[in-house]
Design a protein around this motif. Structure first.
Motif, PDB file in Angstrom:
ATOM      1  N   THR A   4       0.833  -1.207   0.000  1.00 34.42           N
ATOM      2  CA  THR A   4       0.000   0.000   0.000  1.00 34.42           C
ATOM      3  C   THR A   4       0.864   1.252   0.000  1.00 34.42           C
ATOM      4  O   THR A   4       0.600   2.207  -0.744  1.00 34.42           O
ATOM      5  CB  THR A   4      -0.927   0.009   1.224  1.00 34.42           C
ATOM      6  N   ALA A   5       1.916   1.271   0.818  1.00 33.05           N
ATOM      7  CA  ALA A   5       2.811   2.431   0.873  1.00 33.05           C
ATOM      8  C   ALA A   5       3.505   2.649  -0.467  1.00 33.05           C
ATOM      9  O   ALA A   5       3.600   3.784  -0.959  1.00 33.05           O
ATOM     10  CB  ALA A   5       3.840   2.232   1.980  1.00 33.05           C
ATOM     11  N   PHE A   6       3.972   1.574  -1.079  1.00 34.40           N
ATOM     12  CA  PHE A   6       4.688   1.661  -2.356  1.00 34.40           C
ATOM     13  C   PHE A   6       3.803   2.260  -3.444  1.00 34.40           C
ATOM     14  O   PHE A   6       4.164   3.240  -4.107  1.00 34.40           O
ATOM     15  CB  PHE A   6       5.163   0.263  -2.758  1.00 34.40           C
ATOM     16  N   TYR A   7       2.620   1.689  -3.617  1.00 32.38           N
ATOM     17  CA  TYR A   7       1.748   2.129  -4.706  1.00 32.38           C
ATOM     18  C   TYR A   7       1.067   3.469  -4.400  1.00 32.38           C
ATOM     19  O   TYR A   7       0.718   4.197  -5.328  1.00 32.38           O
ATOM     20  CB  TYR A   7       0.726   1.045  -5.022  1.00 32.38           C
ATOM     21  N   SER A   8       0.893   3.796  -3.118  1.00 31.53           N
ATOM     22  CA  SER A   8       0.341   5.110  -2.761  1.00 31.53           C
ATOM     23  C   SER A   8       1.297   6.225  -3.164  1.00 31.53           C
ATOM     24  O   SER A   8       0.898   7.223  -3.781  1.00 31.53           O
ATOM     25  CB  SER A   8       0.074   5.177  -1.252  1.00 31.53           C
ATOM     26  N   ILE A   9       2.560   6.067  -2.807  1.00 33.94           N
ATOM     27  CA  ILE A   9       3.570   7.085  -3.148  1.00 33.94           C
ATOM     28  C   ILE A   9       3.746   7.154  -4.659  1.00 33.94           C
ATOM     29  O   ILE A   9       3.856   8.242  -5.242  1.00 33.94           O
ATOM     30  CB  ILE A   9       4.898   6.758  -2.434  1.00 33.94           C
ATOM     31  N   GLN A  10       3.773   6.006  -5.310  1.00 32.97           N
ATOM     32  CA  GLN A  10       3.920   5.976  -6.767  1.00 32.97           C
ATOM     33  C   GLN A  10       2.763   6.701  -7.455  1.00 32.97           C
ATOM     34  O   GLN A  10       2.974   7.549  -8.345  1.00 32.97           O
ATOM     35  CB  GLN A  10       3.984   4.523  -7.237  1.00 32.97           C
ATOM     36  N   TRP A  11       1.539   6.417  -7.038  1.00 30.12           N
ATOM     37  CA  TRP A  11       0.360   7.013  -7.673  1.00 30.12           C
ATOM     38  C   TRP A  11       0.307   8.518  -7.458  1.00 30.12           C
ATOM     39  O   TRP A  11       0.025   9.277  -8.384  1.00 30.12           O
ATOM     40  CB  TRP A  11      -0.903   6.345  -7.119  1.00 30.12           C
ATOM     41  N   MET A  12       0.590   8.960  -6.228  1.00 34.02           N
ATOM     42  CA  MET A  12       0.521  10.387  -5.933  1.00 34.02           C
ATOM     43  C   MET A  12       1.553  11.172  -6.751  1.00 34.02           C
ATOM     44  O   MET A  12       1.287  12.299  -7.193  1.00 34.02           O
ATOM     45  CB  MET A  12       0.727  10.618  -4.439  1.00 34.02           C
ATOM     46  N   HIS A  13       2.729  10.602  -6.954  1.00 32.57           N
ATOM     47  CA  HIS A  13       3.744  11.278  -7.774  1.00 32.57           C
ATOM     48  C   HIS A  13       3.316  11.310  -9.240  1.00 32.57           C
ATOM     49  O   HIS A  13       3.514  12.318  -9.926  1.00 32.57           O
ATOM     50  CB  HIS A  13       5.092  10.580  -7.631  1.00 32.57           C
ATOM     51  N   GLU A  14       2.742  10.233  -9.720  1.00 34.94           N
ATOM     52  CA  GLU A  14       2.340  10.166 -11.129  1.00 34.94           C
ATOM     53  C   GLU A  14       1.263  11.189 -11.460  1.00 34.94           C
ATOM     54  O   GLU A  14       1.349  11.884 -12.473  1.00 34.94           O
ATOM     55  CB  GLU A  14       1.851   8.754 -11.463  1.00 34.94           C
ATOM     56  N   ILE A  15       0.223  11.305 -10.613  1.00 38.36           N
ATOM     57  CA  ILE A  15      -0.866  12.218 -10.944  1.00 38.36           C
ATOM     58  C   ILE A  15      -0.480  13.673 -10.736  1.00 38.36           C
ATOM     59  O   ILE A  15      -1.150  14.577 -11.226  1.00 38.36           O
ATOM     60  CB  ILE A  15      -2.157  11.898 -10.148  1.00 38.36           C
ATOM     61  N   ASN A  16       0.631  13.919 -10.012  1.00 37.33           N
ATOM     62  CA  ASN A  16       1.105  15.288  -9.823  1.00 37.33           C
ATOM     63  C   ASN A  16       2.254  15.641 -10.766  1.00 37.33           C
ATOM     64  O   ASN A  16       2.816  16.733 -10.672  1.00 37.33           O
ATOM     65  CB  ASN A  16       1.544  15.496  -8.373  1.00 37.33           C
ATOM     66  N   GLY A  17       2.607  14.713 -11.666  1.00 37.69           N
ATOM     67  CA  GLY A  17       3.609  15.018 -12.677  1.00 37.69           C
ATOM     68  C   GLY A  17       5.046  14.917 -12.196  1.00 37.69           C
ATOM     69  O   GLY A  17       5.954  15.489 -12.810  1.00 37.69           O
ATOM     70  N   PHE A  18       5.296  14.192 -11.096  1.00 37.82           N
ATOM     71  CA  PHE A  18       6.651  14.041 -10.578  1.00 37.82           C
ATOM     72  C   PHE A  18       7.170  12.635 -10.875  1.00 37.82           C
ATOM     73  O   PHE A  18       6.389  11.688 -11.006  1.00 37.82           O
ATOM     74  CB  PHE A  18       6.690  14.268  -9.070  1.00 37.82           C
ATOM     75  N   ILE A  19       8.478  12.515 -10.936  1.00 40.54           N
ATOM     76  CA  ILE A  19       9.095  11.192 -11.049  1.00 40.54           C
ATOM     77  C   ILE A  19       9.080  10.559  -9.666  1.00 40.54           C
ATOM     78  O   ILE A  19       9.573  11.131  -8.696  1.00 40.54           O
ATOM     79  CB  ILE A  19      10.532  11.292 -11.584  1.00 40.54           C
ATOM     80  N   SER A  20       8.519   9.375  -9.565  1.00 38.81           N
ATOM     81  CA  SER A  20       8.357   8.730  -8.269  1.00 38.81           C
ATOM     82  C   SER A  20       9.665   8.103  -7.791  1.00 38.81           C
ATOM     83  O   SER A  20      10.413   7.522  -8.588  1.00 38.81           O
ATOM     84  CB  SER A  20       7.274   7.651  -8.356  1.00 38.81           C
ATOM     85  N   PRO A  21       9.955   8.205  -6.491  1.00 32.55           N
ATOM     86  CA  PRO A  21      11.147   7.519  -5.964  1.00 32.55           C
ATOM     87  C   PRO A  21      11.027   6.007  -6.053  1.00 32.55           C
ATOM     88  O   PRO A  21      12.021   5.301  -5.888  1.00 32.55           O
ATOM     89  CB  PRO A  21      11.198   7.991  -4.505  1.00 32.55           C
ATOM     90  N   THR A  22       9.826   5.496  -6.337  1.00 27.54           N
ATOM     91  CA  THR A  22       9.654   4.047  -6.448  1.00 27.54           C
ATOM     92  C   THR A  22      10.312   3.474  -7.702  1.00 27.54           C
ATOM     93  O   THR A  22      10.391   2.255  -7.845  1.00 27.54           O
ATOM     94  CB  THR A  22       8.159   3.684  -6.452  1.00 27.54           C
ATOM     95  N   VAL A  23      10.777   4.343  -8.621  1.00 30.18           N
ATOM     96  CA  VAL A  23      11.497   3.837  -9.794  1.00 30.18           C
ATOM     97  C   VAL A  23      12.942   3.528  -9.442  1.00 30.18           C
ATOM     98  O   VAL A  23      13.654   2.885 -10.219  1.00 30.18           O
ATOM     99  CB  VAL A  23      11.450   4.847 -10.962  1.00 30.18           C
ATOM    100  N   SER A  24      13.392   3.985  -8.286  1.00 34.68           N
ATOM    101  CA  SER A  24      14.776   3.757  -7.860  1.00 34.68           C
ATOM    102  C   SER A  24      15.006   2.290  -7.532  1.00 34.68           C
ATOM    103  O   SER A  24      14.161   1.626  -6.920  1.00 34.68           O
ATOM    104  CB  SER A  24      15.079   4.626  -6.635  1.00 34.68           C
TER     105      SER A  24
END
Length: 650
Positions: A405-425
């Motif tokens: 839940t934490a992983f996909y929550s952070i990923q989704w919030m970055h995607e819809i706000n136009g940021f590169i997500s730290p989950t790609v690291s």
């Protein structure tokens, strides 16, 4: 004594009578000289409290009050002290703060501006002007709302600590234009570097002492200078200081790179200047006049180019920002339509999923703030703090679910706000995978219900006219024959069922795998046996006298004549359905713990698969999106499995 400043002035004398005589003389002289005093701004009768050039002078109480003005807009806040050249404080709201009430933002503006200008306001009587009437009341009297009362108490405590006598006064917005203008300033070049970049340059060139171009949210050194005053900066206007005394870090706005480089030369300063590799920029010929670094540059390196190593402006704009620059370039007719996007982006996932991701991101935010991270490190988030956050979850979790839940929550919030997500690291991904491995437990699948079990349940429970027993029999038979999930079963209304001569159709309005909520019709054949779902459901609806809008599987009430439906406008709960199923099945199995409501869906799927139903029809009937999902429900018949080795010719 008479004091004049341009077309403003005031006079004073030893007592009321002498002052009155002096006022009459001044008025007469002005009129004889051809000047016409403005009646609404002129006081010819002596008073003991007057505002002159923004300063309140009170001769009755013997004090002079230095005024402050503040304002808060939807994007930021600002305030200024009228008698100081650089007495301006400015800041940008975070995404969460923007959603707060206007009273909260205006009150917080007073709190933050006062904290930023403490070096000017300390030990003074301060007259504060605001264009929000609520602020003036709350500062003096407090508020019934806890969040506003908390800020009011902070302001009171701050004034006590710094010997500030604060008076807040409301003024019309037209008289607060400068503060209003300052609050709406949006920084476009307030970009910064990450601590990872600071570590790289410190290891190569040694420790740095002062961050000359920074803001409250992106400063990387304890000593830093900002464009405007804030609560933690050491000063404003870096160009007004000598740079030769300390080893500096220079991360200037792109528009100031030329000026910064020239001043570094003039002051013979030593430090690290960070600029983008931008050969078409106006500053590039100054740094590389002949394609090589100029003589003033002693050493240089290329830094990582990934956006995660840099921070954008707090409002999301700038060279490392998201969509703000694109929004600002839109025609005015389209700007108003931008507000449509946030709600639509929320609907890019199912409502339950969006809610789960929003809550998951809020948990990350609370963790970050409670562990000393700034609001600018939350969105966009940095790689290493996110990895540490996942590690902390792994230490306390009992299953992989909280980490996922934490992983996909952070990923989704970055995607819809136009940021590169730290989950790609790769670091974050590996911590995530390690958590799933560590917390995973062997999956013990429940056993499927068989047709023989259904016969045994029917023989024990069926009784003509018994609505209570017929309810659980129909629930079991429909779930088995329609491959229904419990949520799908409980959502069926009488109007969703259509009876035909040879079959019945049931409309499933929403399903776990129905992404676009198109709904689906399932058809169940009439078999004319005692276990026929069509015949049994028809009896149940007749006995209960259900109307079109009634939920079929609702609660029942006991009467002297048997049972009748109760609360027809809502279905029974999941726990009630589960308990009824367990009680119906328990006498016919050795261990009821091996079975659950999903055993009915699994049992129907296994029975169909082992009789050779076509795969395409099988998936459609069960509303599965993939073969993998479908196969997880099927328990293969032993004879079918033995066919594999029997066909080998051994």
């Amino acid at each position: 004594m008479v004091l004049m400043f341009l077309d403003d002035g005031f006079g004073c004398n030893t007592n009321f009578d002498n002052t009155s005589v002096m006022a009459a003389d001044i008025k007469e002289d002005l009129l004889k000289s051809g000047f016409v005093p403005k009646a609404e701004k002129t006081f010819w009768v002596p008073v003991q409290n007057i505002s002159f050039l923004g300063v309140e002078i009170n001769s009755a109480q013997g004090f002079i009050c230095i005024p402050d003005q503040s304002d808060a807009s939807s994007s930021g806040y600002a305030g200024y002290e009228v008698n100081t050249l650089n007495g301006v404080s400015h800041g940008i709201w975070t995404g969460e703060e923007i959603s707060k009430s206007s009273a909260w933002r205006e009150l917080q503006a007073v709190n933050r501006v006062m904290s930023s200008l403490v070096h000017i306001l300390e030990n003074h009587n301060v007259k504060w002007f605001t264009d929000n009437q609520s602020v003036a009341t709350i500062v003096h009297k407090g508020s019934m709302k806890p969040d506003l009362q908390y800020i009011a108490c902070q302001i009171f405590s701050f004034c006590m600590r710094h010997s500030i006598s604060l008076t807040v006064e409301w003024i019309p917005r037209k008289e607060n234009e400068r503060a209003d203008y300052l609050s709406k300033i949006k920084e476009r070049d307030d970009w910064g570097i990450s601590f990872e970049i600071l570590k790289i340059i410190s290891m190569r060139w040694g420790k740095l002492e002062v961050d000359w171009f920074a803001s409250e949210h992106n400063a990387k050194l304890p000593v830093f200078y900002s464009k405007f005053w804030n609560r933690t900066c050491s000063g404003v206007d870096a160009f007004s200081f000598k740079w030769s005394d300390k080893r500096g870090l220079f991360v200037p706005p792109i528009s100031l790179v030329n000026s910064v480089f020239n001043k570094m030369r003039e002051d013979k300063s030593c430090g690290v200047l960070i600029v983008p590799h931008w050969e078409s920029a106006v500053f590039w010929p100054l740094l590389c006049p002949d394609g090589e670094m100029c003589s003033g540059v002693k050493d240089w390196i290329y830094l990582p180019t990934e956006k995660n190593f840099y921070s954008c402006c707090k409002n999301g704009s700038g060279i490392f920002g998201s969509h703000q620059d694109d929004i600002d370039k839109l025609p005015e007719v389209l700007t108003g339509k931008v507000a449509l996007l946030p709600e639509l982006l929320q609907e890019s996932r199912a409502t339950s999923t969006a809610t789960k991701y929003n809550n998951g991101f809020l948990r990350w935010k609370r963790w970050a703030l409670s562990n000393g991270l700034g609001s600018g490190d939350i969105l966009p988030a940095k790689i290493f703090p996110v990895a540490l956050y996942f590690a902390s979850i792994i230490q306390s979790a009992n299953s992989p679910s909280p980490v996922s839940t934490a992983f996909y929550s952070i990923q989704w919030m970055h995607e819809i706000n136009g940021f590169i997500s730290p989950t790609v690291s790769s670091l974050v991904k590996n911590v995530f995978e390690a958590g799933k491995r560590k917390l995973s437990k062997p999956i013990i699948k429940k056993e499927p219900v068989t047709p023989d079990m259904l016969c045994a349940i029917y023989s024990r429970l069926y009784e003509n006219g018994n609505l209570k027993n017929q309810r659980i029999l129909c629930a079991i038979l429909l779930s088995f024959a329609g491959f229904l999930r419990s949520s799908e079963l409980l959502s069926i209304k009488c109007s969703d069922v259509k009876f035909d001569i040879m079959y019945m159709s049931i409309f499933i309005e929403s399903s776990k795998t129905d992404k676009y909520r198109d709904g689906a019709w399932i058809v169940i054949s009439k078999t004319d046996t005692i276990l026929c779902p069509v015949i049994n459901l028809h009896k149940y609806i007749d006995w209960g006298n259900f109307a079109d809008d009634d939920y079929i599987f609702c609660n029942l009430s006991s009467t002297s004549k048997g049972f009748k439906p109760r609360d027809r406008n809502k279905p029974m709960s999941y726990s009630t359905l589960r308990d009824l199923f367990r009680n119906a099945l328990k006498p016919h199995v050795d261990n009821i713990e091996k079975f659950c409501l999903h055993s009915l869906r699994s049992g129907g799927a296994s029975a169909a698969a082992n009789t050779g139903v076509k795969d395409r029809l099988f998936k459609r009937h069960g509303r599965w999106l993939s073969d993998r999902a479908k196969d997880g429900y099927i328990k293969d018949d032993l004879n079918e499995r033995l066919l594999v080795s029997q066909s080998l010719g051994l």
